[in-house]
Design a protein around this motif. Structure first.
Motif, PDB file in Angstrom:
ATOM      1  N   LYS A  17     -13.596   2.300  22.819  1.00  0.00           N
ATOM      2  CA  LYS A  17     -13.034   2.568  21.499  1.00  0.00           C
ATOM      3  C   LYS A  17     -14.173   2.444  20.499  1.00  0.00           C
ATOM      4  CE  LYS A  17     -11.545  -2.252  20.881  1.00  0.00           C
ATOM      5  NZ  LYS A  17     -10.391  -3.151  20.611  1.00  0.00           N
ATOM      6  N   THR A  18     -13.903   2.728  19.225  1.00  0.00           N
ATOM      7  CA  THR A  18     -14.957   2.662  18.217  1.00  0.00           C
ATOM      8  C   THR A  18     -14.596   1.679  17.112  1.00  0.00           C
ATOM      9  OG1 THR A  18     -16.254   3.922  16.604  1.00  0.00           O
ATOM     10  CG2 THR A  18     -13.976   4.628  16.965  1.00  0.00           C
ATOM     11  N   GLN A  19     -15.639   1.066  16.556  1.00  0.00           N
ATOM     12  CA  GLN A  19     -15.494   0.185  15.402  1.00  0.00           C
ATOM     13  C   GLN A  19     -15.988   0.868  14.125  1.00  0.00           C
ATOM     14  OE1 GLN A  19     -13.966  -2.732  15.685  1.00  0.00           O
ATOM     15  NE2 GLN A  19     -13.754  -2.457  17.897  1.00  0.00           N
ATOM     16  N   ILE A  57     -18.714   8.714  13.602  1.00  0.00           N
ATOM     17  CA  ILE A  57     -18.078   8.534  14.900  1.00  0.00           C
ATOM     18  C   ILE A  57     -16.584   8.847  14.821  1.00  0.00           C
ATOM     19  CG2 ILE A  57     -17.504   6.093  14.633  1.00  0.00           C
ATOM     20  CD1 ILE A  57     -19.002   7.730  17.802  1.00  0.00           C
ATOM     21  N   SER A  58     -16.005   8.724  13.628  1.00  0.00           N
ATOM     22  CA  SER A  58     -14.583   9.042  13.451  1.00  0.00           C
ATOM     23  C   SER A  58     -14.308  10.530  13.626  1.00  0.00           C
ATOM     24  CB  SER A  58     -14.109   8.585  12.068  1.00  0.00           C
ATOM     25  OG  SER A  58     -14.881   9.203  11.047  1.00  0.00           O
ATOM     26  N   LEU A 116     -16.947   9.876  25.528  1.00  0.00           N
ATOM     27  CA  LEU A 116     -17.187  10.133  24.109  1.00  0.00           C
ATOM     28  C   LEU A 116     -17.711  11.554  23.964  1.00  0.00           C
ATOM     29  CD1 LEU A 116     -17.606   9.305  21.108  1.00  0.00           C
ATOM     30  CD2 LEU A 116     -19.885   8.481  21.793  1.00  0.00           C
ATOM     31  N   ILE A 176     -12.670  10.412  21.546  1.00  0.00           N
ATOM     32  CA  ILE A 176     -12.740   9.456  22.648  1.00  0.00           C
ATOM     33  C   ILE A 176     -11.525   9.666  23.538  1.00  0.00           C
ATOM     34  CG2 ILE A 176     -12.625   7.025  23.289  1.00  0.00           C
ATOM     35  CD1 ILE A 176     -14.159   6.370  20.747  1.00  0.00           C
ATOM     36  N   VAL A 227     -21.153   0.468  17.589  1.00  0.00           N
ATOM     37  CA  VAL A 227     -20.415   1.664  17.184  1.00  0.00           C
ATOM     38  C   VAL A 227     -19.353   1.981  18.234  1.00  0.00           C
ATOM     39  CG1 VAL A 227     -20.594   4.149  16.747  1.00  0.00           C
ATOM     40  CG2 VAL A 227     -22.308   2.584  15.812  1.00  0.00           C
ATOM     41  N   ILE A 228     -19.702   1.774  19.486  1.00  0.00           N
ATOM     42  CA  ILE A 228     -18.767   1.901  20.602  1.00  0.00           C
ATOM     43  C   ILE A 228     -18.611   0.533  21.255  1.00  0.00           C
ATOM     44  CG2 ILE A 228     -18.421   2.896  22.901  1.00  0.00           C
ATOM     45  CD1 ILE A 228     -17.926   4.886  20.681  1.00  0.00           C
TER      46      ILE A 228
END
Length: 227
Positions: A22-24, A42-43, A52, A47, A73-74
């Motif tokens: 997932k991403t932050q 990244i948005s 990715l 995913i 980031v991931i």
């Protein structure tokens, strides 16, 4: 810089992880040798499980590129940060070409550069094309000498090579009259619109005759003695 993939100018960049991710938040950057080419939030990437997929905003020109992405980031699903991707560490690099093909020889041993009699019946030359409406115009075969001099064998030229909807082409070699003991390279001619290029395969030697035993007598009476 080690190339992880050869892509066309419209390709997405697909990175596989060893577990679901997932991403932050944050960015992915695309760099060439001299400067940053593009920053992608990244948005705006996709995913799916452990994959990715990054879609550059603009088509990339021909050349060599690499990604930069900061640690965190991931993450995995537990929130553990994935390592940063940089030019020097955990590298993910790629090359963009307008027209190219992979070249594979299947149905034969991967441990040597020979094709024996049993392998010849299964030998297939194939590849996957990169390029818009790319086609294989023809395949030529060249003999190769010890000092790498190439000589075209006109009678072995293949035209009308079929490319399927996935841009995969293949050519069975079983019915082609290669000379025993001779080393060959294939030259694949590609077309995409007005662009034409060609690529060579690795050299391979056709050795389809079994080894024979020759016994030389060591005495004048044409008999073999125990000494």
């Amino acid at each position: 810089t080690q190339v992880n993939a050869i892509l066309n100018s419209e390709s997405d960049l697909t990175i596989s992880f060893n577990e679901n991710i997932k991403t932050q938040g944050g960015n992915v950057e695309i760099w060439n040798a001299n400067s940053k080419v593009e920053t992608i939030a990244i948005s705006n990437s996709d995913i799916n499980g452990n994959i990715l997929t990054i879609n550059p905003t603009n088509d990339l020109p021909e050349g060599s590129f690499y990604l930069k992405m900061a640690s965190g980031v991931i993450t995995d699903m537990a929130g553990n940060d994935a390592a940063a991707i940089t030019k020097d560490n955990n590298q993910w690099a790629f090359e963009v070409k307008a027209l190219s093909t992979s070249i594979n020889l299947t149905g034969v041993s991967s441990t040597d550069t020979y094709i024996n009699a049993s392998e010849k019946s299964n030998a297939v030359l194939s590849g996957d094309l990169i390029g818009v409406q790319a086609t294989v115009d023809k395949i030529e075969f060249y003999t190769v000498t010890a000092n790498d001099v190439l000589t075209l064998v006109p009678d072995l030229t293949i035209t009308n090579v079929v490319v399927n909807s996935n841009k995969h082409w293949s050519q069975n070699l079983s019915n082609i009259e290669f000379v025993d003991g001779v080393t060959y390279k294939a030259r694949i001619y590609l077309k995409s619109g007005n662009t034409e290029i060609n690529q060579y395969s690795d050299a391979v030697t056709f050795d389809t005759s079994p080894a024979t035993l020759t016994i030389n007598a060591v005495s004048t009476d044409d008999k073999i003695n125990l000494s």
